[in-house]
Design a protein around this motif. Structure first.
Motif, mmCIF file in Angstrom:
data_model
loop_
_atom_site.group_PDB
_atom_site.id
_atom_site.type_symbol
_atom_site.label_atom_id
_atom_site.label_comp_id
_atom_site.label_asym_id
_atom_site.label_seq_id
_atom_site.Cartn_x
_atom_site.Cartn_y
_atom_site.Cartn_z
ATOM 1 N N MET A 1 -4.164 4.556 12.777
ATOM 2 C CA MET A 1 -3.442 3.693 13.705
ATOM 3 C C MET A 1 -2.719 2.580 12.954
ATOM 4 S SD MET A 1 -2.748 3.673 16.759
ATOM 5 C CE MET A 1 -2.398 2.808 18.212
ATOM 6 N N GLU A 2 -3.338 2.096 11.861
ATOM 7 C CA GLU A 2 -2.703 1.023 11.109
ATOM 8 C C GLU A 2 -1.362 1.478 10.536
ATOM 9 O OE1 GLU A 2 -2.999 -1.029 6.884
ATOM 10 O OE2 GLU A 2 -4.912 -1.050 7.950
ATOM 11 N N GLU A 3 -1.309 2.730 10.096
ATOM 12 C CA GLU A 3 -0.065 3.243 9.529
ATOM 13 C C GLU A 3 1.044 3.236 10.576
ATOM 14 O OE1 GLU A 3 1.685 6.930 6.914
ATOM 15 O OE2 GLU A 3 -0.439 6.865 7.381
ATOM 16 N N HIS A 4 0.706 3.564 11.815
ATOM 17 C CA HIS A 4 1.696 3.564 12.889
ATOM 18 C C HIS A 4 2.270 2.155 13.088
ATOM 19 C CE1 HIS A 4 3.717 5.419 16.255
ATOM 20 N NE2 HIS A 4 3.325 4.425 17.041
ATOM 21 N N ARG A 5 1.403 1.151 13.071
ATOM 22 C CA ARG A 5 1.863 -0.244 13.211
ATOM 23 C C ARG A 5 2.726 -0.649 12.021
ATOM 24 N NH1 ARG A 5 -3.325 -2.857 13.713
ATOM 25 N NH2 ARG A 5 -4.265 -1.268 14.982
ATOM 26 N N LEU A 6 2.306 -0.213 10.847
ATOM 27 C CA LEU A 6 3.044 -0.517 9.633
ATOM 28 C C LEU A 6 4.448 0.100 9.691
ATOM 29 C CD1 LEU A 6 2.466 -2.014 6.974
ATOM 30 C CD2 LEU A 6 1.726 0.163 6.003
ATOM 31 N N ILE A 7 4.529 1.312 10.195
ATOM 32 C CA ILE A 7 5.823 1.990 10.326
ATOM 33 C C ILE A 7 6.716 1.245 11.305
ATOM 34 C CG2 ILE A 7 6.959 4.097 11.160
ATOM 35 C CD1 ILE A 7 4.561 5.663 9.973
ATOM 36 N N LYS A 8 6.145 0.826 12.427
ATOM 37 C CA LYS A 8 6.937 0.075 13.412
ATOM 38 C C LYS A 8 7.464 -1.226 12.811
ATOM 39 C CE LYS A 8 5.294 1.838 17.788
ATOM 40 N NZ LYS A 8 4.797 1.517 19.110
ATOM 41 N N ARG A 9 6.627 -1.906 12.021
ATOM 42 C CA ARG A 9 7.064 -3.146 11.355
ATOM 43 C C ARG A 9 8.195 -2.837 10.375
ATOM 44 N NH1 ARG A 9 1.969 -5.275 8.638
ATOM 45 N NH2 ARG A 9 3.540 -6.161 7.276
ATOM 46 N N ALA A 10 8.056 -1.737 9.669
ATOM 47 C CA ALA A 10 9.074 -1.358 8.691
ATOM 48 C C ALA A 10 10.405 -1.071 9.378
ATOM 49 C CB ALA A 10 8.609 -0.144 7.892
ATOM 50 N N ILE A 11 10.361 -0.359 10.481
ATOM 51 C CA ILE A 11 11.582 -0.027 11.217
ATOM 52 C C ILE A 11 12.263 -1.290 11.742
ATOM 53 C CG2 ILE A 11 12.466 1.119 13.306
ATOM 54 C CD1 ILE A 11 10.381 3.331 12.773
ATOM 55 N N LYS A 12 11.474 -2.286 12.068
ATOM 56 C CA LYS A 12 12.026 -3.556 12.543
ATOM 57 C C LYS A 12 12.588 -4.402 11.407
ATOM 58 C CE LYS A 12 9.230 -3.860 16.693
ATOM 59 N NZ LYS A 12 8.123 -4.526 17.376
ATOM 60 N N GLY A 13 12.406 -3.959 10.162
ATOM 61 C CA GLY A 13 13.015 -4.659 9.042
ATOM 62 C C GLY A 13 12.056 -5.422 8.148
ATOM 63 N N ASP A 14 10.751 -5.292 8.352
ATOM 64 C CA ASP A 14 9.757 -5.974 7.522
ATOM 65 C C ASP A 14 9.713 -5.298 6.154
ATOM 66 O OD1 ASP A 14 7.484 -6.944 6.252
ATOM 67 O OD2 ASP A 14 6.252 -6.943 8.068
ATOM 68 N N GLU A 15 10.303 -5.968 5.157
ATOM 69 C CA GLU A 15 10.407 -5.360 3.826
ATOM 70 C C GLU A 15 9.051 -5.132 3.186
ATOM 71 O OE1 GLU A 15 13.237 -7.125 1.177
ATOM 72 O OE2 GLU A 15 14.822 -7.064 2.675
ATOM 73 N N GLN A 16 8.099 -6.003 3.450
ATOM 74 C CA GLN A 16 6.753 -5.831 2.892
ATOM 75 C C GLN A 16 6.120 -4.549 3.440
ATOM 76 O OE1 GLN A 16 4.071 -9.079 3.668
ATOM 77 N NE2 GLN A 16 2.585 -8.373 2.159
ATOM 78 N N ALA A 17 6.321 -4.282 4.712
ATOM 79 C CA ALA A 17 5.793 -3.056 5.320
ATOM 80 C C ALA A 17 6.472 -1.827 4.720
ATOM 81 C CB ALA A 17 5.998 -3.089 6.836
ATOM 82 N N ILE A 18 7.775 -1.918 4.480
ATOM 83 C CA ILE A 18 8.509 -0.808 3.876
ATOM 84 C C ILE A 18 7.940 -0.511 2.491
ATOM 85 C CG2 ILE A 18 10.746 -0.031 2.982
ATOM 86 C CD1 ILE A 18 12.054 -1.790 5.186
ATOM 87 N N VAL A 19 7.740 -1.552 1.699
ATOM 88 C CA VAL A 19 7.216 -1.381 0.345
ATOM 89 C C VAL A 19 5.821 -0.763 0.383
ATOM 90 C CG1 VAL A 19 6.453 -2.610 -1.723
ATOM 91 C CG2 VAL A 19 8.636 -3.188 -0.667
ATOM 92 N N MET A 20 4.981 -1.223 1.307
ATOM 93 C CA MET A 20 3.628 -0.672 1.419
ATOM 94 C C MET A 20 3.675 0.823 1.757
ATOM 95 S SD MET A 20 1.666 -3.836 3.304
ATOM 96 C CE MET A 20 0.117 -2.963 3.487
ATOM 97 N N LEU A 21 4.550 1.201 2.665
ATOM 98 C CA LEU A 21 4.673 2.614 3.044
ATOM 99 C C LEU A 21 5.204 3.453 1.884
ATOM 100 C CD1 LEU A 21 6.064 2.231 6.653
ATOM 101 C CD2 LEU A 21 3.884 3.279 6.010
ATOM 102 N N LEU A 22 6.206 2.947 1.210
ATOM 103 C CA LEU A 22 6.767 3.690 0.080
ATOM 104 C C LEU A 22 5.725 3.867 -1.020
ATOM 105 C CD1 LEU A 22 10.364 2.196 -0.110
ATOM 106 C CD2 LEU A 22 9.701 4.472 0.686
ATOM 107 N N GLU A 23 4.884 2.878 -1.221
ATOM 108 C CA GLU A 23 3.817 3.002 -2.217
ATOM 109 C C GLU A 23 2.796 4.053 -1.791
ATOM 110 O OE1 GLU A 23 2.373 -1.018 -2.669
ATOM 111 O OE2 GLU A 23 3.892 -1.491 -4.181
ATOM 112 N N ARG A 24 2.518 4.130 -0.501
ATOM 113 C CA ARG A 24 1.575 5.146 -0.001
ATOM 114 C C ARG A 24 2.091 6.559 -0.233
ATOM 115 N NH1 ARG A 24 -0.922 3.343 5.856
ATOM 116 N NH2 ARG A 24 -1.915 1.454 5.083
ATOM 117 N N TYR A 25 3.386 6.738 -0.047
ATOM 118 C CA TYR A 25 3.983 8.063 -0.127
ATOM 119 C C TYR A 25 4.511 8.391 -1.523
ATOM 120 C CZ TYR A 25 4.242 7.359 4.990
ATOM 121 O OH TYR A 25 3.974 7.096 6.302
ATOM 122 N N GLU A 26 4.391 7.475 -2.456
ATOM 123 C CA GLU A 26 5.017 7.592 -3.769
ATOM 124 C C GLU A 26 4.662 8.885 -4.503
ATOM 125 O OE1 GLU A 26 5.588 4.831 -7.739
ATOM 126 O OE2 GLU A 26 3.890 4.452 -6.428
#
Length: 167
Positions: free
Chosen positions: A1-26
């Protein structure tokens, strides 16, 4: 569930969330890029370009559950573009001298002989372990189409392996 929230934050433009997701999928991104480009430097370049495009266009993602498939599609397109550019400037001789020595069978070499669309199917299904539904979404075709294409590709690959084994 946390990943879903993180994705929503990233889509809204939260660069920190984007970086965290990219690191997860790296790791997965690197495997895909390296599988296509066969070169560590080019794979890293492709991931950097994907990161840039992600930062510029992440706001266009409609469904948070498809963020990863959206990123994979971007990465694959970048890899294909890079391969096409390399092919244009590749001045190596295409002539191979056949020797009488037997060489170990390399699956990657056989896969590389398939058309790029079939290579993509193999990489997504077996190297990235994506579900048929996700591959269908990435390629924007029906799940049944993916199943039939994959079946045909595997039959073709099997035939190529048998043919190489007989030489």
């Amino acid at each position: 569930m946390e990943e879903h929230r993180l994705i929503k934050r990233a889509i809204k433009g939260d660069e920190q969330a984007i970086v965290m997701l990219l690191e997860r999928y790296e790791q997965g991104f690197y495997k895909i890029a390296f599988a296509y480009l066969k070169n560590e430097h080019d794979a890293v370049d492709a991931i950097q370009e994907m990161t840039y495009r992600c930062l510029k266009k992440i706001h266009t993602v409609n469904s948070p559950e498809y963020l990863q498939t959206w990123l994979v599609r971007i990465l694959i397109n970048i890899c294909l573009d890079m391969k096409n550019k390399q092919a244009r400037f590749d001045l190596q001789e295409q002539v191979e001298v056949e020797s009488e020595e037997t060489h170990p069978l390399e699956l990657a070499d056989v896969i590389e002989q398939l058309p790029i669309e079939q290579q993509e199917l193999i990489y997504l299904r077996f190297f990235e372990d994506l579900k048929m539904k996700d591959i269908a979404h990435i390629q924007q075709v029906s799940e049944g189409t993916i199943k039939s294409r994959l079946h045909y590709t595997l039959r073709k690959l099997r035939g190529m392996l048998i043919e190489r084994g007989e030489r």
